[in-house]
Motif scaffolding. Structure first.
Motif, mmCIF file in Angstrom:
data_model
loop_
_atom_site.group_PDB
_atom_site.id
_atom_site.type_symbol
_atom_site.label_atom_id
_atom_site.label_comp_id
_atom_site.label_asym_id
_atom_site.label_seq_id
_atom_site.Cartn_x
_atom_site.Cartn_y
_atom_site.Cartn_z
ATOM 1 N N ALA A 20 0.830 -1.215 0.000
ATOM 2 C CA ALA A 20 0.000 0.000 0.000
ATOM 3 C C ALA A 20 0.855 1.251 0.000
ATOM 4 O O ALA A 20 0.615 2.193 0.761
ATOM 5 N N ALA A 21 1.847 1.277 -0.881
ATOM 6 C CA ALA A 21 2.736 2.427 -0.952
ATOM 7 C C ALA A 21 2.077 3.572 -1.719
ATOM 8 O O ALA A 21 1.179 3.368 -2.538
ATOM 9 N N PHE A 22 2.525 4.777 -1.441
ATOM 10 C CA PHE A 22 2.070 5.984 -2.134
ATOM 11 C C PHE A 22 2.343 5.836 -3.634
ATOM 12 O O PHE A 22 3.415 5.385 -4.023
ATOM 13 N N PRO A 23 1.391 6.190 -4.525
ATOM 14 C CA PRO A 23 0.085 6.820 -4.265
ATOM 15 C C PRO A 23 -1.087 5.841 -4.312
ATOM 16 O O PRO A 23 -2.228 6.275 -4.294
ATOM 17 N N LEU A 24 -0.831 4.526 -4.400
ATOM 18 C CA LEU A 24 -1.919 3.547 -4.487
ATOM 19 C C LEU A 24 -2.172 2.901 -3.131
ATOM 20 O O LEU A 24 -2.327 1.692 -3.012
ATOM 21 N N HIS A 25 -2.238 3.742 -2.113
ATOM 22 C CA HIS A 25 -2.387 3.276 -0.737
ATOM 23 C C HIS A 25 -3.834 3.235 -0.274
ATOM 24 O O HIS A 25 -4.133 2.715 0.803
ATOM 25 N N GLY A 26 -4.750 3.788 -1.060
ATOM 26 C CA GLY A 26 -6.102 4.057 -0.578
ATOM 27 C C GLY A 26 -6.877 2.836 -0.150
ATOM 28 O O GLY A 26 -7.725 2.925 0.753
ATOM 29 N N TRP A 27 -6.604 1.679 -0.750
ATOM 30 C CA TRP A 27 -7.400 0.502 -0.399
ATOM 31 C C TRP A 27 -7.234 0.110 1.062
ATOM 32 O O TRP A 27 -8.179 -0.380 1.684
ATOM 33 N N TYR B 162 -6.733 13.787 -1.147
ATOM 34 C CA TYR B 162 -7.715 13.365 -2.157
ATOM 35 C C TYR B 162 -7.147 12.384 -3.176
ATOM 36 O O TYR B 162 -7.739 12.178 -4.243
ATOM 37 N N LEU B 163 -6.029 11.761 -2.860
ATOM 38 C CA LEU B 163 -5.447 10.799 -3.795
ATOM 39 C C LEU B 163 -6.327 9.554 -3.923
ATOM 40 O O LEU B 163 -6.359 8.927 -4.991
#
Length: 521
Positions: free
Chosen positions: A224-231, A503-504
């Motif tokens: 879950a690294a930046f920027p695909l960490h939202g899950w 808001y990413l």
């Protein structure tokens, strides 16, 4: 005894009979299944622990189950056995917790089946002896965890979280498949123990370098690294045991992957630099957002994002033994934090609300940071004299840790007399420095003979070290002085933006087409 197969390798098999039993009883109150489920998890942990002791005392070979270029097999060494024992322990605790937490749920039996299957797949993943084994285990983890996230399928938030998790996780699986194809094309083997020797003999080459890059991307996606960490911040829609199980080799599977492929990854300077940049940015971003969260489980999720970023940073610095120690320590702490989150909320609710926040002075904070660094330097010198020189990477990581200690002390004692602040800073810095170098020495003694040593920094690596230390130092200093500028209008706006993760996550929703959720009745 040296020809015996390590008992750790049999830990996943201990779960299979109860998984089959749970599949046959998927409904509410499935008889004695919860006790059998806990017993199976305990057996798996006992086998992992016995295998760890066996591996530490004797040389135990891996177990190949299918021969050929795309063989499936497990391996046994101190690294894999240590992680398998961690996974088995947390899995047992979580399954035991689930006995009462899920009691009476409509799909209680199915929950136990999914949890045990996930646990078995993770045990295979952390002990995988070949990349195909690792890929199949990772795919299984993704499929079962997605079903766990949809345990309450009527919730639109759960549907969104499961969809987003599946997209990111399985993209990581695709990157692993690409990495396996490139590495096989270059070296003709997918055995994780044979790949480093092949790379050392012939060099990575273009295909090998691209294969390592794919491994780094897969690791970043799975942590879950930046920027695909939202899950990760949305998996709170699942039952609490699922959040705790995430820390049993799932959210940190990227770190396990990198440590398994450490000799290959360290052979690519670009991969190491990428890990430092991705990990450092994720750690700072996650920590900043975490401080703005009001919900305890969401704050814990952001804390995990930050910690996984820090673990990627450790890998990028070549501090493989410390990264492994970080995985073990963080997993134990965070699994406990999730399982005890309900009690923590009740305790906080009963605490008398504090008065006005103390405002520190710039001079006091500067003095606190300088004193902490001076004590750290003295302890580093003492450990160097006794145990030998420390790598620049280890010293840089320790300095980052000391910045965090100085920040906490300066913030917590801002209203105290200067003498009290100085004494507490000195005590905290001394304890942190001694603890850091002690654990670093211990980890090096246990896993150092298996994992690569940090490379001597070149110009690019020195630049990365300076950037990392300066970034963490400046952020810690700014956080310590936060009460001085907390009431500025710009700060209020920044806090709102940080609370929403800049808001990413919303941008990620749009990038993958948004969600049309339906309610099942």
């Amino acid at each position: 005894m040296s020809d015996a197969i390590a008992l750790t390798l049999f830990a996943p098999l201990a779960l299979v009979p109860v998984i089959l039993l749970a599949l046959a009883r998927p409904g509410r109150r499935p008889g004695s299944l919860p006790r059998w489920s806990e017993g199976a998890a305990l057996t798996a942990f006992a086998l992992a622990l016995a295998g760890l002791i066996q591996t530490a005392l004797f040389s135990s070979p891996g177990l190949a189950m299918l021969e050929g270029p795309f063989a499936l097999g497990l391996r046994s060494d101190l690294v894999s056995a240590s992680v398998a024992t961690l996974v088995g322990f947390i899995g047992w605790i979580v399954i035991r917790y689930s006995r009462t937490y899920l009691d009476g749920e409509a799909r209680e039996g199915a929950f136990h089946a999914l949890m045990l299957t996930t646990l078995a797949a993770v045990l295979v993943f952390v002990q995988a002896g070949t990349l195909p084994t690792m890929i199949l285990a990772a795919i299984t983890v993704g499929l079962t965890l997605k079903r766990l996230l949809l345990f309450y399928p009527d919730r639109p938030e759960a549907q969104r979280a499961a969809t987003k998790f599946g997209a990111v996780w399985h993209t990581g699986d695709v990157m692993l498949v690409i990495a396996a194809g490139l590495l096989f094309a270059r070296f003709g083997t997918l055995d994780v123990t044979a790949l480093p020797a092949a790379a050392a003999a012939t060099g990575l080459g273009l295909a090998g370098t691209l294969g390592v890059a794919a491994i780094v991307v897969a690791a970043a996606l799975k942590t879950a690294a930046f920027p695909l960490h939202g899950w990760l911040t949305e998996v709170m829609e699942a039952p609490t045991p699922v959040s705790a199980l995430l820390h049993a080799g799932i959210i940190n599977s990227g770190g396990v992957l990198l440590i398994t492929a450490a000799p290959l990854v360290q052979a690519s300077t670009g991969a190491m630099v990428a890990l430092v940049l991705i990990g450092g940015l994720t750690a700072l971003f996650g920590a900043a957002v975490m401080l703005t969260q009001s919900a305890i489980k969401t704050a814990l999720a952001w804390s995990t994002i930050s910690q996984m970023g820090f673990m990627l940073l450790q890998c990028g610095l070549g501090l493989w033994t410390l990264a492994l120690l970080h995985i073990i320590a963080h997993s134990l702490y965070k699994a406990h934090a999730f399982l005890s989150s309900g009690g923590a909320v009740a305790e906080v609710a009963n605490i008398r609300r504090p008065g006005p926040v103390a405002v520190p002075s710039v001079a006091a904070v500067l003095k606190s940071f300088a004193l902490a660094l001076a004590i750290f330097a003295a302890i580093a010198g003492a450990f160097t004299a006794v145990f030998g020189p420390k790598s620049p990477q280890a010293l840089a990581l320790g300095a980052i840790l000391i910045f965090g200690v100085a920040y906490l002390v300066a913030q917590g004692l801002a209203d105290r007399a200067p003498v009290a602040l100085t004494k507490r800073t000195a005590g905290a810095a001394l304890a942190a420095a001694i603890g850091y170098f002690s654990f670093q020495t211990l980890a090096q003694a246990i896993w150092g003979p298996i994992l690569p040593t940090p490379p001597m920094p070149g110009e690019l690596e020195w630049a990365m070290l300076v950037i990392a230390v300066a970034s963490f130092g400046l952020v810690a200093f700014a956080q310590a002085l936060f009460p001085l500028w907390a009431h500025h209008p710009a700060t209020a706006g920044l806090r709102v933006h940080l609370a929403n993760g800049l808001y990413l996550n919303a941008l990620l929703d749009r990038a993958i087409g948004g969600f049309r959720t339906t309610t099942t009745r």
